[in-house]
Scaffold this active site. Structure first.
Site, PDB file in Angstrom:
ATOM      1  N   GLN C 196       0.862  -1.179   0.000  1.00  0.00           N
ATOM      2  CA  GLN C 196       0.000   0.000   0.000  1.00  0.00           C
ATOM      3  C   GLN C 196       0.898   1.228   0.000  1.00  0.00           C
ATOM      4  OE1 GLN C 196      -3.699  -0.483  -0.010  1.00  0.00           O
ATOM      5  NE2 GLN C 196      -2.802  -2.368  -0.793  1.00  0.00           N
ATOM      6  N   ALA C 237     -11.617   2.318   4.591  1.00  0.00           N
ATOM      7  CA  ALA C 237     -10.668   1.535   3.802  1.00  0.00           C
ATOM      8  C   ALA C 237      -9.841   2.415   2.875  1.00  0.00           C
ATOM      9  CB  ALA C 237     -11.428   0.488   3.006  1.00  0.00           C
ATOM     10  N   HIS C 238      -8.946   1.795   2.142  1.00  0.00           N
ATOM     11  CA  HIS C 238      -8.009   2.555   1.305  1.00  0.00           C
ATOM     12  C   HIS C 238      -8.710   3.305   0.175  1.00  0.00           C
ATOM     13  CE1 HIS C 238      -7.007  -1.530  -0.878  1.00  0.00           C
ATOM     14  NE2 HIS C 238      -8.284  -1.320  -0.807  1.00  0.00           N
ATOM     15  N   ASN C 239      -8.185   4.508  -0.046  1.00  0.00           N
ATOM     16  CA  ASN C 239      -8.627   5.354  -1.163  1.00  0.00           C
ATOM     17  C   ASN C 239     -10.056   5.863  -1.036  1.00  0.00           C
ATOM     18  OD1 ASN C 239      -6.520   3.164  -2.494  1.00  0.00           O
ATOM     19  ND2 ASN C 239      -6.182   5.281  -3.076  1.00  0.00           N
TER      20      ASN C 239
END
Lengths: 338, 338, 338
Positions: C196, C237-239
């Site tokens: 990541q 979560a990511h993004n």
């Protein structure tokens, strides 16, 4: 790093100038001339023709459409994963070995070669850290716990006593492994705590997200297989078994003694009741509740989709009348046919 | 430890050789000749005849079928709980007193006799730790907080300032007691924080699981009664009151100012809206949402069970038409009867 | 502090004796003669006549009914929020500057004026703490992270490397910012981790509750706007991108790459699937699951309300027959009308 270096690392061919220097990864759309992009999903094919990337990792079938150098591979998404590792500043291999002077390491703890223990970490008596293990700042390794080669606890991770973790584990901050399972006996007036005397065993290549909990067993162990991937905010209760290669998304909760098979995928917020068995290859969609065992691979769901609150209020009231509606429907059918 | 020692601890009779040495507990199936097993659930009666345990803790009605020594008691599950305590390596009574040199304890903190403070723990100004309290490594006790006798904070627990916890509490790693409740006033353009000026009070014999949150009150206190058992990943918002002997399973969320009665049980993932009242003796099954107060003891549920995704897609679509279906049904009935 | 001081702070008029000394805030019902109360909700109007408060913060329309001094303002709830700040013992402005000798601060970290770093905190290489930042005990600031003016990490907070946080942030204990997003590529046999490589950026005036997780992006960043308020036990979560002034209640989970607009409110336990877009001004009620984008402001819901388990069992069974019921209903209609 040049494209040639990358191609060697991924063991795949480059088509184009392999001497180009590369400093990172980006999407097809965002990549600049010193970044590698990838095409792993047809939805992004539209961005290929205009990419400014140094090179694109893609399936050979798209090589002709690629305006820049190509790294060709049958599974570009896996290629992207492998490539991403080269640029991770937190990769264990990139961290220097050594024990920070502020870390508290028990005299009888056993440290392998190349172990790194960061500031204010605490390693308990009898703990064993295999080669190249990294313990982040503020993390606690309980007495007699064991960590396999190249496992990495990020900052503020907690392992209780006697936790066993395999090789190459990645444990994110705030996760807690080996706390007591939730076990109490009721005597009619109140609760008696059941001491949780079992352990927790995690296989190799397990990742656990931030603020997740995996409880120790009541008598036997809680067991997490190899290559199991667990997201953040997950709760795994005592004596649960999770099969190899299974993935649990964020906010999943699994109650005591349930067994989840291999190659399963549980969506975000899924809840499994206790004492169930899910066979291999089960997928459960987000926020579903599973209260019965599942013996056939496939995709399972529960719940209802979102609608406007106005619609929902009407339908949710009818849900409470559903059994009555079903009976009225049957009565009408009987009359009409009778 | 011999069977005689165990019988004395549980204050129950042994039938058989009470000189047998015992080193632990196990299930009927797994127990070896130096372990005690128990029969607390008829489902395991099938394992009794073939057990190799040193002795079995059971109800007198099963004594005749037991092939080994018996520890007879009216409630074998409670007996098992009491017995399990004898083998818990983390029992407060088994830990040595003393303050680790790396711990930071405020000069004006008050420590009772036999207190244990482990590596890198921090005890704030004005904190009071009663006799035999244990503070695990990396745990933080905020200023002016109080912990009753024999309370145990495991590693990396956080208590904010002014938190009051009764006797024999067990707080698991990563739990946070006394963080700000979620209170903001909107001025039409954005949010103004409401300082959370209340406190948190936990009674005696409370257990809080790993990574759970109990927020401080906005003005008054958040209050957790005696013998309340809280699992992992639970969120208790500001000014909630939980009655004595209530148990909350993993991932429960309770919104602000809700009052839960005594002897309630909330299943995993249950959500309670704010400003509700649940009377004594309410049970809510897993992942149910409660948006109205409950004034009658009993078992409550919401949601729908899991099915295959294929079935579910069809039914979930129909749910959105449910009110319309109900109206069509009524129309048909009217016509047929009219 | 006198009423006059308070009125000056809030920049509003006092009606009555402004020399009264005040030591805190309370509800209309509980306030004593040295406390200020407030009336922000008509439900409490009944308590106004009998209040013993020193003064009441209220809308001018209720001034006549107030038996004690009045602090008049058009938005008493905002007034209460502003007033509450004066009494918060943890307000950054009230904490003394200085670095505790047990804190580990990298030599190349940059500290602004008036920074406070508490016991056993760890500040990594290249970190930058602007003026008056407070780092609580046991908190970890990863390498190259940045905290804007007057931001406050409470105890045991974890920031990974390269996290960027704006001004006046409040991060509660146990929260983790910047852990790896949940990204893996499957090769048919098992998982390959996707490093990541993105970051996390939080705007100004963001609050994050205890034990919440905000993951770093896979390639781009996870972005939290200004004045976003996040409760406890939340997973982002990511993004994910969250627009300004949006509020997320406890136990919310948002899957990867979803974009939530400005001025949205998600109730407790709401789940959003990945890759969705919610426009500005969307509210979602507690424990709803959203699997499709929402393009119209308004209130949205899913699920079913709680009922007795007995009723629920019957209705939940019928839910599985709902599609079939709908077809039978249509058949009946056809026959009757045909």
């Amino acid at each position: 790093m040049t494209l040639a270096d990358i191609a060697r690392h991924l063991n795949i061919p480059v088509r184009g100038d392999d001497a180009i220097a590369v400093r990172g990864l980006a999407t097809l759309k965002d990549a600049g001339p010193d970044q590698v992009a990838f095409l792993a999903n047809r939805a992004y094919l539209k961005d290929l023709a205009s990419t400014r990337a140094a090179a694109v990792l893609l399936h050979p079938e798209h090589a002709k459409e690629c305006p820049v150098a190509c790294l060709e591979t049958a599974n570009p998404y896996v290629g992207y994963a492998q490539l991403s590792q080269l640029f991770d500043p937190m990769a264990v291999a990139r961290l220097e070995a050594g024990v920070h002077p502020s870390a508290i390491v028990a005299e009888d703890a056993v440290l392998g070669e190349g172990v790194r223990i960061e500031a204010n970490a605490v390693v308990g008596s009898g703990a064993m850290l295999e080669d190249r293990v990294v313990i982040g700042p503020g993390s606690i390794v309980g007495a007699d716990s064991r960590l396999g080669e190249e496992s990495h606890l990020h900052a503020n991770v907690t392992l209780y006593h006697g936790v066993v973790i395999g090789k190459r584990a990645i444990m994110h901050s705030g996760c807690v492994i080996g706390a007591d399972g939730f076990g109490f006996a009721h005597d009619g007036a109140g609760w008696h705590k059941i001491a949780q005397l079992g352990g927790v065993i995690l296989g190799d290549d397990v990742e656990v997200g931030s603020c997740s909990s995996i409880d120790r067993g009541a008598l036997g162990d809680t067991v997490i297989g190899n290559d199991v991937k667990i997201d953040s905010q997950v709760q795994i209760a005592h004596n649960v078994h999770i099969g190899d290669h299974t993935a649990l998304a964020g906010c999943v909760g699994i109650a005591g003694s349930t067994r989840v098979g291999r190659h399963c995928m549980l969506g975000g917020g899924v809840g499994l009741s206790g004492h169930l068995t899910l066979c291999d290859g089960v997928q459960v969609t987000g926020m579903s509740l599973v209260t019965n065992s599942i013996h056939t691979p496939g995709v399972y769901s529960s719940g209802t989709g979102a609608m406007t609150n106005q619609q929902w209020r009407k339908n949710a009231v009818r849900f409470k009348q559903l059994d009555e509606m079903a009976k009225r429907l049957a009565r009408l059918e009987k009359r009409q046919l009778g």
